[in-house]
Design an enzyme around this catalytic site. Structure first.
Site, PDB file in Angstrom:
ATOM      1  N   HIS A 268      40.876  12.300 125.764  1.00  0.00           N
ATOM      2  CA  HIS A 268      42.429  12.759 124.543  1.00  0.00           C
ATOM      3  C   HIS A 268      42.012  11.531 124.133  1.00  0.00           C
ATOM      4  O   HIS A 268      41.731  10.748 123.922  1.00  0.00           O
ATOM      5  CB  HIS A 268      43.209  12.921 125.764  1.00  0.00           C
ATOM      6  CG  HIS A 268      43.589  11.836 126.448  1.00  0.00           C
ATOM      7  ND1 HIS A 268      44.819  10.593 125.676  1.00  0.00           N
ATOM      8  CD2 HIS A 268      43.688  11.629 127.633  1.00  0.00           C
ATOM      9  CE1 HIS A 268      45.384  10.106 126.692  1.00  0.00           C
ATOM     10  NE2 HIS A 268      44.038  10.343 127.632  1.00  0.00           N
ATOM     11  N   CYS A 287      41.674   9.083 133.372  1.00  0.00           N
ATOM     12  CA  CYS A 287      41.176  10.061 131.978  1.00  0.00           C
ATOM     13  C   CYS A 287      40.512   8.959 130.058  1.00  0.00           C
ATOM     14  O   CYS A 287      40.920   7.397 131.165  1.00  0.00           O
ATOM     15  CB  CYS A 287      42.502  10.149 131.413  1.00  0.00           C
ATOM     16  SG  CYS A 287      42.579  11.928 132.594  1.00  0.00           S
TER      17      CYS A 287
END
Length: 371
Positions: A268, A287
């Site tokens: 992201h 992440c």
């Protein structure tokens, strides 16, 4: 975007053979006595003396200078060829290619050949696993080098700095394939982040959740609740779902790349883009955050009839959540390579941030580390 440079990807179908060739080369170097330590700082173009001779011999030993470079008229002079060779060495070790010897370069120069050989061998099972089933389009993420490559047919289209998992919340190694892209995503906070971060911050500042646009729900599909009515000291935080609205404060920022995996990680954007300027970028909860993420999104969705790259900024500006399935999905590799060899002959080494070398680690979730 470096598509016009024809650079070899860090992982291709040839990577196992490339790495085995590197192992054979370093075994030969070890059999011939390796290399001697380099001493002296401020070794740069124009420097003279015995320390320059030692550096020249060191670069010859590892193949960065030809054997004939030891027979030049003035081997004690730091010349243009040495600058170029040292820059190549620095690039292959993740150091800014200044062409001058600083502290980090000196440290890498003085790693014994036996340790380099052990690192190459440690990474062979990893490269074998990561390179299995590679297709023509791939997103390659290497945690130790803190970089991501978008790759087509073995050639790098673009290269990006990333932010990876903290030592106490390490990113996993995995193989998957992109499923969809979500623009202006909601952020559903994992239970671990709720417990370790959100609730402690909220208890110190009652406006914390509101300021960040985070809502609390009684279960994933339950009604919204006022966090002030909950006795957090005696309540299991996993009962509640924490969801952040799209916008400038959103932890995922503008876009999210999804792919199936059991570790519940994804790639992201981030509102904290200042982190990409740091050398050590182990700041996430597992992440992967991508610098210049727009380039990656446009590459992932290229030639897709329901998306046009010119629409990107308008989609983001709308603040409306928009999910798009990817028609030609690239594969995803989250890799832990502290050494690898590329098709162009470069042999690369990086640090071991999660202290996994020597453990047999290949794929999966590393154990948290605290130092």
């Amino acid at each position: 975007i470096i598509a016009d440079k024809g650079e070899a990807a860090m992982l291709t179908a040839n990577s196992v053979a490339d790495l085995q060739g590197a192992i054979d080369l370093y075994q030969d170097i070890a059999n011939n006595g390796g290399w001697k330590p380099v001493a002296g700082k401020k070794l740069q173009k124009g420097a003279k003396g015995p320390n320059v001779v030692n550096l020249r011999n060191r670069l010859i030993a590892e193949g960065y200078l030809s054997f004939e470079a030891g027979s030049v008229a003035h081997p004690e002079v730091f010349d243009d060829d040495m600058v170029e060779a040292l820059q190549a060495f620095q690039t292959n070790h993740g150091i800014a290619p200044t062409g001058a010897v600083g502290d980090q370069t000196l440290k890498e120069l003085n790693v014994p050949v036996e340790k380099r050989l052990a690192t190459l061998r440690e990474n062979l099972p990893r490269v074998e696993a990561y390179s299995k089933g590679l297709e023509h389009r791939n997103i390659l993420v290497n945690i130790p080098s803190l970089q991501l490559e978008t790759v087509e047919s073995g050639q790098v289209y673009s290269r990006h700095n990333i932010v990876a998992g903290k030592l106490e919340r390490p990113s996993p190694s995995l193989a998957s394939k992109v499923s969809d892209v979500t623009f202006n995503p909601y952020w559903n906070a994992p239970a671990s982040i709720v417990q370790k971060d959100l609730i402690p911050h909220y208890q110190k500042d009652p406006n914390y959740l509101k300021d960040l646009g985070i809502h609390v729900y009684d279960g994933p599909n339950g009604p919204e609740v006022d966090p002030a009515t909950i006795d957090w000291a005696n309540t299991d935080p996993e009962r509640y779902a924490f969801r952040q609205d799209p916008g400038d404060q959103n932890a995922l920022a503008t876009v999210k790349i999804n792919f199936p995996n059991k570790f519940m990680v994804y790639m992201h954007d981030t509102p904290h883009r200042e982190l990409f300027g740091r050398n050590a970028r182990y700041e996430s909860s597992g992440c992967v955050r991508i610098d210049q993420v727009k380039t990656v999104i446009n590459w992932v969705l290229k030639n897709q009839p329901d998306y046009n790259a010119s629409e990107y900024d308008n989609i983001i500006a709308s603040r409306e959540t928009y999910q798009l399935k990817v028609d030609d999905p690239p594969q995803v590799r989250f890799m832990y390579m502290t050494a690898w060899a590329t098709d162009d002959g470069a042999i690369n080494f990086r640090p071991d941030p999660y202290a996994l070398d020597g453990t047999g680690f290949v794929l999966g979730q590393p154990e948290p580390k605290s130092f």
